[in-house]
Scaffold this motif. Structure first.
Motif, short mmCIF file in Angstrom:
data_model
loop_
_atom_site.label_atom_id
_atom_site.label_comp_id
_atom_site.label_asym_id
_atom_site.label_seq_id
_atom_site.Cartn_x
_atom_site.Cartn_y
_atom_site.Cartn_z
N ILE A 40 11.91 6.01 16.38
CA ILE A 40 13.01 5.76 17.32
C ILE A 40 14.25 6.55 16.87
O ILE A 40 14.93 7.17 17.69
CB ILE A 40 13.31 4.25 17.43
CG1 ILE A 40 12.16 3.55 18.15
CG2 ILE A 40 14.63 4.00 18.15
CD1 ILE A 40 12.22 2.03 18.10
N GLY A 41 14.52 6.54 15.58
CA GLY A 41 15.65 7.32 15.06
C GLY A 41 15.49 8.81 15.32
O GLY A 41 16.47 9.49 15.66
N ASP A 80 1.13 10.07 9.84
CA ASP A 80 1.76 10.85 8.76
C ASP A 80 2.59 9.96 7.85
O ASP A 80 2.59 10.13 6.63
CB ASP A 80 2.65 11.96 9.35
CG ASP A 80 1.85 13.08 9.99
OD1 ASP A 80 0.62 13.15 9.74
OD2 ASP A 80 2.44 13.87 10.75
N ILE A 81 3.30 9.00 8.42
CA ILE A 81 4.11 8.06 7.62
C ILE A 81 3.19 7.23 6.71
O ILE A 81 3.48 7.03 5.53
CB ILE A 81 4.95 7.13 8.52
CG1 ILE A 81 5.95 7.93 9.35
CG2 ILE A 81 5.64 6.04 7.72
CD1 ILE A 81 7.07 8.55 8.57
N HIS A 82 2.07 6.76 7.26
CA HIS A 82 1.13 5.97 6.46
C HIS A 82 0.54 6.80 5.32
O HIS A 82 0.40 6.31 4.20
CB HIS A 82 0.01 5.40 7.33
CG HIS A 82 0.38 4.13 8.02
ND1 HIS A 82 0.55 2.93 7.37
CD2 HIS A 82 0.62 3.87 9.33
CE1 HIS A 82 0.88 2.00 8.22
NE2 HIS A 82 0.94 2.54 9.43
N LYS A 83 0.19 8.05 5.61
CA LYS A 83 -0.38 8.91 4.57
C LYS A 83 0.60 9.10 3.42
O LYS A 83 0.21 8.99 2.25
CB LYS A 83 -0.76 10.27 5.15
CG LYS A 83 -2.00 10.24 6.00
CD LYS A 83 -2.29 11.60 6.59
CE LYS A 83 -3.43 11.54 7.57
NZ LYS A 83 -3.63 12.81 8.27
N GLN A 105 4.85 -3.48 6.75
CA GLN A 105 6.16 -2.90 6.44
C GLN A 105 6.19 -1.41 6.79
O GLN A 105 7.17 -0.92 7.35
CB GLN A 105 6.51 -3.11 4.96
CG GLN A 105 7.84 -2.52 4.56
CD GLN A 105 9.02 -3.19 5.24
OE1 GLN A 105 8.96 -4.34 5.64
NE2 GLN A 105 10.09 -2.44 5.40
N THR A 106 5.12 -0.70 6.47
CA THR A 106 5.05 0.72 6.79
C THR A 106 5.02 0.93 8.30
O THR A 106 5.64 1.86 8.81
CB THR A 106 3.81 1.36 6.13
OG1 THR A 106 3.86 1.10 4.73
CG2 THR A 106 3.78 2.85 6.36
N GLU A 107 4.33 0.05 9.03
CA GLU A 107 4.32 0.13 10.50
C GLU A 107 5.74 -0.03 11.05
O GLU A 107 6.15 0.71 11.93
CB GLU A 107 3.44 -0.98 11.09
CG GLU A 107 1.97 -0.71 11.05
CD GLU A 107 1.53 0.28 12.10
OE1 GLU A 107 1.89 0.14 13.28
OE2 GLU A 107 0.83 1.22 11.72
N LYS A 108 6.47 -0.99 10.51
CA LYS A 108 7.83 -1.24 10.96
C LYS A 108 8.73 -0.03 10.65
O LYS A 108 9.51 0.40 11.49
CB LYS A 108 8.37 -2.49 10.29
CG LYS A 108 9.64 -3.03 10.91
CD LYS A 108 10.22 -4.23 10.17
CE LYS A 108 9.21 -5.33 10.00
NZ LYS A 108 9.78 -6.51 9.31
N GLU A 109 8.59 0.52 9.45
CA GLU A 109 9.39 1.68 9.07
C GLU A 109 9.06 2.88 9.94
O GLU A 109 9.95 3.62 10.35
CB GLU A 109 9.15 2.02 7.60
CG GLU A 109 9.75 1.03 6.64
CD GLU A 109 9.35 1.28 5.20
OE1 GLU A 109 8.62 2.27 4.94
OE2 GLU A 109 9.75 0.49 4.34
N ALA A 110 7.77 3.08 10.24
CA ALA A 110 7.36 4.20 11.09
C ALA A 110 7.96 4.05 12.49
O ALA A 110 8.43 5.04 13.07
CB ALA A 110 5.84 4.27 11.17
#
Length: 169
Positions: free
Chosen positions: A143-144, A89-92, A133-138
């Motif tokens: 975790i948050g 979902d984050i990648h989309k 970068q998107t992987e890291k943010e996801a």
């Protein structure tokens, strides 16, 4: 009941409303009844925990409500708690934002060409999608999310323990 307990009861009500009106979830025939029962059980634990209502078998009733709310919460939100689906979902959404940025860049370039400015003179913007970068943010966002859910559950666990008599009145 303290003010924060009323806040948590409102969270249960809002959660129920979100569950009933969320357009992105699959609608099953049992969902409305399950969401309403989830809300009632959550509020009932607070009422028992703060001695607003008294039952003969309060401990058993509180335990059944507590188990039901945890089971229903996991069942209703398992899509959101699955890391692979969460990451997808984050990648989309990141790809959609990236495509919107590329459209804006092409519009700016077209306007620059119409005005007679060489588009190569404009500031170069990285036009590649940054997967890493998107992987890291996801990962950090997931975790948050888990940390926030855990922090939200601590007062609920406190009220349950209070309802069954393990923590003082």
């Amino acid at each position: 009941m303290p003010i924060w307990a009323y806040f948590y009861c409102c969270v249960f009500l809002l959660s129920c409303a979100f569950g009933l009106f969320d357009k992105n979830r699959l609608r099953r025939s049992y969902q409305p009844a399950g969401e309403i029962l989830y809300c009632l059980c959550g509020v009932l634990i607070f009422l028992i925990g703060f001695s607003v209502v008294q039952f003969e078998f309060s401990t058993t009733l509180s335990t059944l409500c507590f188990v039901y709310t945890f089971t229903w919460s996991y069942h209703a939100h398992r899509h959101y708690l699955n890391y692979e689906n969460f990451k997808s979902d984050i990648h989309k959404s990141a790809i959609a934002e990236h495509e919107k940025l590329l459209r804006k860049i092409s519009e700016i370039n077209e306007k620059a060409i119409e005005e007679g400015v060489d588009p190569s003179d404009l500031e170069n913007i990285d036009q590649t999608y940054d997967f890493d970068q998107t992987e890291k943010e996801a990962k950090y966002f997931y975790i948050g999310t888990i940390v926030v859910i855990t922090l939200i559950l601590i007062p609920y666990l406190y009220v349950y323990l209070r309802a069954i008599g393990l923590i003082g009145s």
